[in-house]
Design a protein around this motif. Structure first.
Motif, PDB file in Angstrom:
ATOM      1  N   LEU A  77      -3.156   6.732   4.144  1.00  0.00           N
ATOM      2  CA  LEU A  77      -4.229   7.667   4.440  1.00  0.00           C
ATOM      3  C   LEU A  77      -4.105   8.127   5.895  1.00  0.00           C
ATOM      4  CD1 LEU A  77      -7.286   5.820   2.849  1.00  0.00           C
ATOM      5  CD2 LEU A  77      -5.870   7.631   1.831  1.00  0.00           C
ATOM      6  N   ASP A 103      -1.902  -3.314   7.721  1.00  0.00           N
ATOM      7  CA  ASP A 103      -1.946  -4.757   7.952  1.00  0.00           C
ATOM      8  C   ASP A 103      -0.833  -5.113   8.953  1.00  0.00           C
ATOM      9  OD1 ASP A 103      -2.840  -7.467   5.979  1.00  0.00           O
ATOM     10  OD2 ASP A 103      -1.307  -7.624   7.534  1.00  0.00           O
ATOM     11  N   SER A 108       2.582  -6.258   7.763  1.00  0.00           N
ATOM     12  CA  SER A 108       3.328  -5.425   6.812  1.00  0.00           C
ATOM     13  C   SER A 108       4.727  -5.091   7.322  1.00  0.00           C
ATOM     14  CB  SER A 108       2.545  -4.140   6.514  1.00  0.00           C
ATOM     15  OG  SER A 108       2.463  -3.344   7.675  1.00  0.00           O
TER      16      SER A 108
HETATM   17  C1  LIG Z   1      -2.887   6.822  -2.114  1.00  0.00           C
HETATM   18  C2  LIG Z   1      -2.445   5.629  -1.313  1.00  0.00           C
HETATM   19  C3  LIG Z   1      -2.988   5.401  -0.077  1.00  0.00           C
HETATM   20  C4  LIG Z   1      -2.600   4.294   0.683  1.00  0.00           C
HETATM   21  N1  LIG Z   1      -3.120   4.123   1.929  1.00  0.00           N
HETATM   22  C5  LIG Z   1      -2.711   3.081   2.685  1.00  0.00           C
HETATM   23  C6  LIG Z   1      -3.169   2.937   4.031  1.00  0.00           C
HETATM   24  O1  LIG Z   1      -3.934   3.764   4.568  1.00  0.00           O
HETATM   25  N2  LIG Z   1      -2.734   1.857   4.729  1.00  0.00           N
HETATM   26  C7  LIG Z   1      -1.855   0.946   4.193  1.00  0.00           C
HETATM   27  O2  LIG Z   1      -1.495   0.003   4.886  1.00  0.00           O
HETATM   28  N3  LIG Z   1      -1.378   1.073   2.937  1.00  0.00           N
HETATM   29  C8  LIG Z   1      -1.775   2.123   2.177  1.00  0.00           C
HETATM   30  N4  LIG Z   1      -1.273   2.277   0.912  1.00  0.00           N
HETATM   31  C9  LIG Z   1      -0.265   1.284   0.424  1.00  0.00           C
HETATM   32  C10 LIG Z   1       1.126   1.658   1.004  1.00  0.00           C
HETATM   33  O3  LIG Z   1       1.679   2.752   0.304  1.00  0.00           O
HETATM   34  C11 LIG Z   1       2.126   0.499   1.009  1.00  0.00           C
HETATM   35  O4  LIG Z   1       2.320   0.000  -0.290  1.00  0.00           O
HETATM   36  C12 LIG Z   1       1.695  -0.676   1.901  1.00  0.00           C
HETATM   37  O5  LIG Z   1       1.120  -0.197   3.110  1.00  0.00           O
HETATM   38  C13 LIG Z   1       2.894  -1.557   2.239  1.00  0.00           C
HETATM   39  O6  LIG Z   1       3.888  -0.776   2.894  1.00  0.00           O
HETATM   40  P1  LIG Z   1       5.086  -1.439   3.763  1.00  0.00           P
HETATM   41  O7  LIG Z   1       5.622  -2.590   2.963  1.00  0.00           O
HETATM   42  O8  LIG Z   1       6.095  -0.326   3.891  1.00  0.00           O
HETATM   43  O9  LIG Z   1       4.525  -1.867   5.061  1.00  0.00           O
HETATM   44  C14 LIG Z   1      -1.639   3.381   0.152  1.00  0.00           C
HETATM   45  C15 LIG Z   1      -1.089   3.625  -1.105  1.00  0.00           C
HETATM   46  C16 LIG Z   1      -1.481   4.728  -1.824  1.00  0.00           C
HETATM   47  C17 LIG Z   1      -0.842   4.974  -3.182  1.00  0.00           C
END
Ligand SMILES: Cc1cc2nc3c(=O)[nH]c(=O)nc-3n(C[C@H](O)[C@H](O)[C@H](O)COP(=O)(O)O)c2cc1C
Length: 200
Positions: A52, A66, A69
């Motif tokens: 977002l 997080d 992450s």
């Molecule tokens: C519509 C949508 C919105 C998301 N918004 C966030 C967000 O604002 N922050 C976040 O950490 N993950 C968000 N996620 C999850 C991430 O896509 C992701 O799976 C997660 O952050 C882990 O990513 P990383 O392993 O690359 O750190 C969102 C997923 C979707 C489908």
């Protein structure tokens, strides 16, 4: 059919891309936040995920996540990123290249407060251990957390966020009656921007 907005019919593009951002992005108090792709390239290996867009201001674009992450680990050594926002209803795309830096503490607090109760709770319970539980246990633990914190809860210590300061912004506009095209702003380093038109 997509009707052209002001930006689409304008031939003299503003020198300041923020004038376009004002038209393209919702204000920060709009609870419906744009969805964007964050691309990282740690050690030359591309990675991408949906996030977002929590806020934006005269400095750039803010997202929150997080601290444990993968993206946070990647940004620690490779802070150069790209953001991509797609607005299919308006036939628009905004691509940003920039550099991510930790967001200030007051911005982190404000962003956490503005998240929905669901997303605030998710920030507490979004762990590998939780993900490994069977569904029935995940639902039980989710409900128990909500019941235990009926009076609310603050932000977890793992809540973190970044400001992406843009170095390049590319505004793509589609038009079913003619060719798409892009307007690209590149930072000159002294607070100004060069602007040029590109094929779509
Ligand atoms: C519509 C949508 C919105 C998301 N918004 C966030 C967000 O604002 N922050 C976040 O950490 N993950 C968000 N996620 C999850 C991430 O896509 C992701 O799976 C997660 O952050 C882990 O990513 P990383 O392993 O690359 O750190 C969102 C997923 C979707 C489908």
């Amino acid at each position: 059919m997509t009707l052209p907005g002001d930006a689409e019919i304008r031939d003299n593009w503003p020198a300041d891309p923020w004038l376009l951002l004002d038209e393209w992005l919702p204000p920060n108090d709009d609870p419906v936040r744009p969805v964007m792709t964050l691309a990282t390239a740690a050690d030359g290996i591309p990675d991408a995920r949906t996030l977002l867009l929590s806020e934006w201001d005269e400095h750039g674009f803010y997202f929150h996540t997080d601290s444990r992450s993968r993206k946070v680990r990647q940004l620690a050594t490779h802070p150069a990123v790209a953001l991509m926002l797609h607005f299919p209803d308006r036939a628009r795309q905004l691509t940003v290249q920039g550099v991510a830096e930790p967001a200030p503490a007051d911005e982190l607090r404000r962003a956490f407060r503005s998240r929905s109760p669901y997303l605030q709770q998710l920030a507490w319970q979004n762990t590998v251990e939780f993900a490994g539980l069977p569904l029935v246990d995940r639902i039980r633990a989710w409900t128990a957390f909500r019941d235990d914190h009926a009076d609310g809860f603050g932000q977890p210590p793992t809540w973190t966020g970044y400001l992406v300061r843009p170095t390049r912004l590319t505004f793509w506009i589609g038009n079913p009656d003619t060719a798409s095209r892009r307007t690209e702003y590149t930072a000159t380093g002294d607070g100004a921007w060069t602007v040029r038109l590109l094929a779509g």
